[in-house]
Write an enzyme that holds these catalytic residues in place. Structure first.
Site, short mmCIF file in Angstrom:
data_model
loop_
_atom_site.label_atom_id
_atom_site.label_comp_id
_atom_site.label_asym_id
_atom_site.label_seq_id
_atom_site.Cartn_x
_atom_site.Cartn_y
_atom_site.Cartn_z
N GLU A 1 18.39 -3.37 -8.70
CA GLU A 1 17.71 -2.74 -7.84
C GLU A 1 18.33 -1.70 -7.09
OE1 GLU A 1 14.37 -2.81 -7.71
OE2 GLU A 1 14.00 -4.58 -8.73
N GLU B 1 10.35 1.23 -4.32
CA GLU B 1 11.40 0.40 -4.76
C GLU B 1 12.53 0.08 -3.96
OE1 GLU B 1 11.81 -0.78 -8.35
OE2 GLU B 1 9.55 -0.51 -8.62
N HIS C 1 13.43 -3.17 -2.32
CA HIS C 1 13.62 -4.25 -3.08
C HIS C 1 15.36 -4.56 -3.04
CE1 HIS C 1 10.01 -3.38 -5.70
NE2 HIS C 1 9.62 -3.52 -4.62
N THR D 1 11.04 -6.25 -15.35
CA THR D 1 11.57 -6.62 -14.02
C THR D 1 10.61 -7.76 -13.27
OG1 THR D 1 12.46 -4.40 -14.08
CG2 THR D 1 12.58 -5.47 -11.92
N ASP E 1 5.26 -5.94 -6.43
CA ASP E 1 5.44 -4.36 -6.44
C ASP E 1 5.36 -3.87 -7.93
OD1 ASP E 1 5.09 -4.14 -3.61
OD2 ASP E 1 7.10 -3.63 -3.31
N GLU E 2 6.35 -4.67 -8.55
CA GLU E 2 6.95 -4.56 -9.88
C GLU E 2 5.63 -4.32 -10.94
OE1 GLU E 2 11.03 -3.87 -9.24
OE2 GLU E 2 9.54 -3.10 -10.46
N HIS F 1 3.77 -1.28 -10.10
CA HIS F 1 4.35 -0.16 -10.73
C HIS F 1 4.05 -0.17 -12.24
CE1 HIS F 1 6.89 0.17 -7.09
NE2 HIS F 1 5.85 0.55 -6.67
#
Length: 892
Positions: free
Chosen positions: A627, A665, A668, A721, A750-751, A754
């Site tokens: 990250e 990102e 993270h 991820t 979040d991933e 995305h």
């Protein structure tokens, strides 16, 4: 309820509104009446007209589009075209002998270069033979259907494939074959809620319509190569062309193909094609023409005087390749002669619909028989194994006969009489004959091949009888598990041989459990014009090669597609970003330094983290370092042509997305870094050195500045991820650290958001350029998805652990803890294959080859990973020191 054997026009109505300006068609049609379907074959044109008038009067369907109808089945919730790779079903296939041999004679021959010596008999197995990918897929789906619907009645509209043994196995599993008589099938026993399997060579669109109206669960095993032919004839119909289909009019595949055509004429060989071409050029006796082809080989109402001025070429995929090509060239020459080169494209359409599997098997027999004048290479006879009603097998037999080699075509070992040295076999054109004393005394070299519907076990059983005739004391081949790969993974080899430029992908170690897969990466012919010298990298020049790397590989017309997607990005991608005031921040999860209880909170954090084992910390740190290398990923996105942030503050939707995505990102790595520091269990300097080295080294995902490739990569990587962080969250909670569980869970969330954004982009590429998107997906899968941190280096690991690599050791630990492993890699692949509906895409040429490759790849990777896992299980364990945790050692 019954259905025609050879469907007439696919429009289902008297008017063919799809063909602008075309004459009214007279075609048998499915009709809806009181919830039932009537699809019958008319005995003659008058009867067909009566059925047609009835259809026109009763049907509420006026403009039937067969391609759109087939696609619409995906939305019913009662239609599937995907394999599940169910382990129990695959094991049952092997037990039944209807899959690939993994331990028998054929498998052992593959290990020995496709050759076997047994006494004075030498057997040479063709390089390409037996089950093709489409057939394997169909049989596997049928077995999986039986497992998935144990309490429902299963039917199949025809033989699943042309192999009696496989079909008998399905009958023994209580799969009901829909019977027919006089060209009609009886569907009266098919009820709502039943499951109906469509075979590998497909079913007519009329049958699909009937089954959909019955509200049955449809399991469609149709080979994508067959679907490609359907797409070709449908395109021809849309442009008003009559389809000339090289095939056998009574063959199930040709019946299905005809149902997707407009007007059509089926020619079985070059001789019939020559007759048609002569008629086009010179005219002839209309009645003789109609009598010659009859109602079975052409659409009802076809008029050779009027309907042969515009023609398209298609074929039954299992026909002899050379003859199909000859017919295509003959038709092209005929139309050019009649209308001139300038008008050729208005009067002739052709698309390569020759199945690669069929072509490969035929080419392999040609290669095997090419040196009959060389004594040490000469074959004394050919043995062809395959169903007697298999078209592709008949053509393998035909090659041997054409070469003057004694050739024996059998459908099973039962045709070989050991005691009498006698064989009952079929000739290429249908005669069933019996030959006595067919195996002579003395040394013998036999060439062996098998049709695309023939499982390896059938070949093994036939050869077993051959060996017993030659040696009465022969007691069989001892089974032995082999390391030979599934022979049907020949796509890469075949494509590489055809490509004008072949590049080799590196030995990247990805999430395949440490297994390294070395592959030849075929490149499209457009790379033939690449200039190897370094040139300026602009978005208009590509592709180029700079320092040995391919750059700017996107074709101009595809770059225009990307350039036209800005509005899409603004409407469907950018909104997935969260406003800053709605986002969590790292401090929300960490002890508050302004609080009087700050030190107590840190102490509690450390107490919780003491329960985390060292190997968990290695995975957590490795994820954190990944990250933290965020500048590298932003740089990667900004290499992509058509979507890069040209100024660093561009107001374009792509620029907005890239910057805001990076900003989200960034939290993270920041959060994970601080948490690791507070635990006191992490050597932060070693971690910081690793991060700096990783950012400095960059990454090469092999996306070639191509946004098609780049967004496939990010779609895959974001999901990977998400999986990794999700697993670390689960394990943190199991170890008693709820706060760390929430941290990793928030990052995984979040991933996931995305991931949705990037897959949406590729979704749209599939809408705007299906073939380009399929090619890009396959390209990235061939090269493997390189993990972003594959260049990590702490400047100590190799010295402390000679011969070892930090990233590979981190990956080993992550796999051992099931944070991220080969199965995750394959599951992502399967998810994207399903998400992007690869199996149902109607593509052609190179894209169809890529489609086939993608559909086969997950199972292939699983097998490679299993072998790698087996090797690792036997390998000696070693203690490996990690600087990240103060040189503590883990057993790997």
């Amino acid at each position: 309820m019954r259905c025609t054997s050879l469907p007439q026009q696919n429009n289902f109505l008297s008017g063919n509104s799809r063909l602008a300006g075309a004459r009214t068609n007279t075609a048998a049609a499915p009709t809806s009446r009181h919830g039932s379907m009537v699809v019958r074959a008319a005995a003659d044109v008058d009867a067909a007209k009566a059925v047609l008038d009835k259809a026109a009067a009763e049907s509420d369907v006026r403009d039937f589009d067969p391609r759109a109808f087939r696609r619409s089945l995906n939305k019913t919730g009662r239609y599937t075209r995907n394999v599940t790779n169910d382990a129990n079903s695959l094991a049952l296939m092997e037990d039944h002998g209807v899959g690939y041999s993994t331990s028998g004679l054929v498998a052992q021959m593959r290990e020995q270069g496709n050759e076997w010596k047994q006494g004075n008999v030498t057997v040479k197995l063709a390089e390409a033979y037996g089950f093709c990918w489409g057939v394997e897929r169909a049989v596997q789906m049928a077995y999986e259907a039986r497992k998935a619907y144990p309490n429902q009645r299963l039917h199949i509209t025809n033989e699943i494939i042309h192999n009696p043994g496989v079909n008998q196995r399905l009958k023994e599993m209580d799969v009901q074959f829909i019977e027919g008589a006089e060209g009609e099938k009886d569907f009266s026993n098919v009820k709502q809620g039943d499951v109906v399997i469509l075979p590998a060579f497909g079913a007519s669109v009329q049958e699909m319509k009937l089954l959909n109206d019955r509200e049955v669960q449809i399991v469609d095993t149709t080979c994508p190569w067959v679907s490609k032919v359907w797409n070709a004839v449908d395109n021809q119909a849309r442009k008003g062309h009559t389809s000339i289909i090289h095939g056998k009019w009574a063959h199930e595949e040709t019946i299905a193909t005809a149902s997707f055509a407009g007007k059509y004429l089926v020619v079985k060989d070059l001789k019939e094609a020559e007759y048609v071409c002569n008629y086009i050029l010179n005219g002839g006796d209309r009645n003789e023409f109609l009598t010659k082809f009859g109602e079975n080989a052409m659409s009802v109402g076809l008029d050779p005087e009027l309907d042969l001025d515009q023609v398209g070429m298609a074929n039954q995929t299992t026909m002899l390749k050379g003859e199909t090509e000859a017919i295509g060239k003959l038709l092209e020459k005929t139309m050019m002669t009649k209308y001139g080169p300038a008008e050729l494209n208005n009067h002739f359409m052709v698309m390569d619909t020759i199945c690669d599997a069929t072509q490969e098997r035929q080419d392999a027999v040609y290669d095997m028989t090419a040196k009959q004048d060389v004594p040490e290479e000469k074959l004394d006879m050919m043995l062809v194994v395959g169903g007697f009603n298999s078209s592709n097998t008949s053509h393998l037999q035909e090659i041997g006969e054409m070469k003057g080699i004694p050739s024996f075509w059998v459908d099973s070992a039962a045709r070989v009489d050991v005691a009498a040295n006698k064989i009952t076999h079929k000739l290429a054109h249908g005669e069933l004959v019996e030959t006595a004393c067919w195996l002579p005394e003395g040394p013998l070299t036999i060439g062996v091949t098998s049709g695309a519907s023939t499982p390896d076990k059938a070949v093994e059983d036939v050869l077993d009888r051959v060996f017993k005739i030659k040696d009465p004391c022969f007691s069989g081949i001892t089974p032995r598990k082999t390391s030979s790969l599934n022979p049907r993974t020949s796509y890469i080899k075949m494509s590489a041989a055809r490509a004008s430029v072949k590049l080799q992908a590196g030995n990247s170690s990805s999430a395949l459990g440490g297994a390294r897969v070395r592959s030849i990466r075929p490149r499209p012919s457009r790379l033939a014009v690449v200039r190897p010298q370094a040139v300026a990298a602009t978005t208009k020049q590509g592709p180029i090669i700079l320092n040995g790397q391919i750059l700017h590989s996107i074709e101009p017309h595809r770059l225009e597609i990307v350039n036209g997607m800005s509005d899409f990005a603004a409407e469907h991608v950018v909104p997935l970003l969260k406003p800053v005031d709605k986002c969590w921040q790292p401090q929300d999860f960490l002890p508050d330094p302004e609080s009087p209880d700050f030190l107590d909170a840190v102490h509690e954090l450390r107490e919780r983290s003491n329960n985390l084992p060292d190997d968990y910390f290695i995975t957590l740190i490795g994820d954190m370092i990944t990250e933290e290398a965020l500048p590298t990923y932003m740089a990667m996105l900004n290499t992509l042509d058509g979507v890069r942030d040209e100024t660093g503050a561009s107001p374009t939707p792509w620029g907005q997305w890239t910057r805001a995505w990076v900003a989200e990102e960034n939290r993270h790595g920041d959060l994970m870094n601080k948490y690791c520091w507070l635990t006191g269990r992490v050597n932060m300097r070693a971690v910081e050195v690793t991060i700096q080295n990783l950012i400095g080294s960059g990454m090469d995902p092999k996306t070639e500045n191509n946004p098609y490739l780049g967004f496939v990569y990010t779609s895959f990587q974001e999901r990977a991820t998400k999986i990794s962080h999700g697993n670390t969250a689960r394990q943190a909670i199991e170890y008693g650290d709820d706060v760390l569980g929430k941290i990793c869970g928030a990052i995984a969330s979040d991933e996931s958001r995305h991931e949705i954004a990037y897959t949406r982009i590729v979704d749209e590429l599939f809408v705007r350029d299906t073939e380009g998107a399929v090619l890009a997906f396959a390209d990235m899968m061939r090269k493997q998805i390189v993990m972003p941190a594959h260049l990590m280096d702490d400047m100590e690991h190799g010295a402390k652990n000679p011969g070892r690599n930090l990233f590979e050791d981190f990956s080993e630990v992550a796999e051992k803890l099931e944070v991220y492993n080969a199965e995750d890699y394959v599951s992502i692949m399967e998810h994207l294959i399903d998400r992007w509906e690869i199996s149902s895409r109607n593509v052609s040429g190179e894209a169809a080859e890529a489609q086939e490759y993608l559909m086969k790849l997950p199972q292939r990777i699983r097998k490679l990973a299993e072998r790698a896992g087996a090797r690792k299980a036997k390998a000696p364990k070693k203690e490996v020191a990690f600087s990240w945790i103060f040189d503590k050692k883990l057993v790997i």
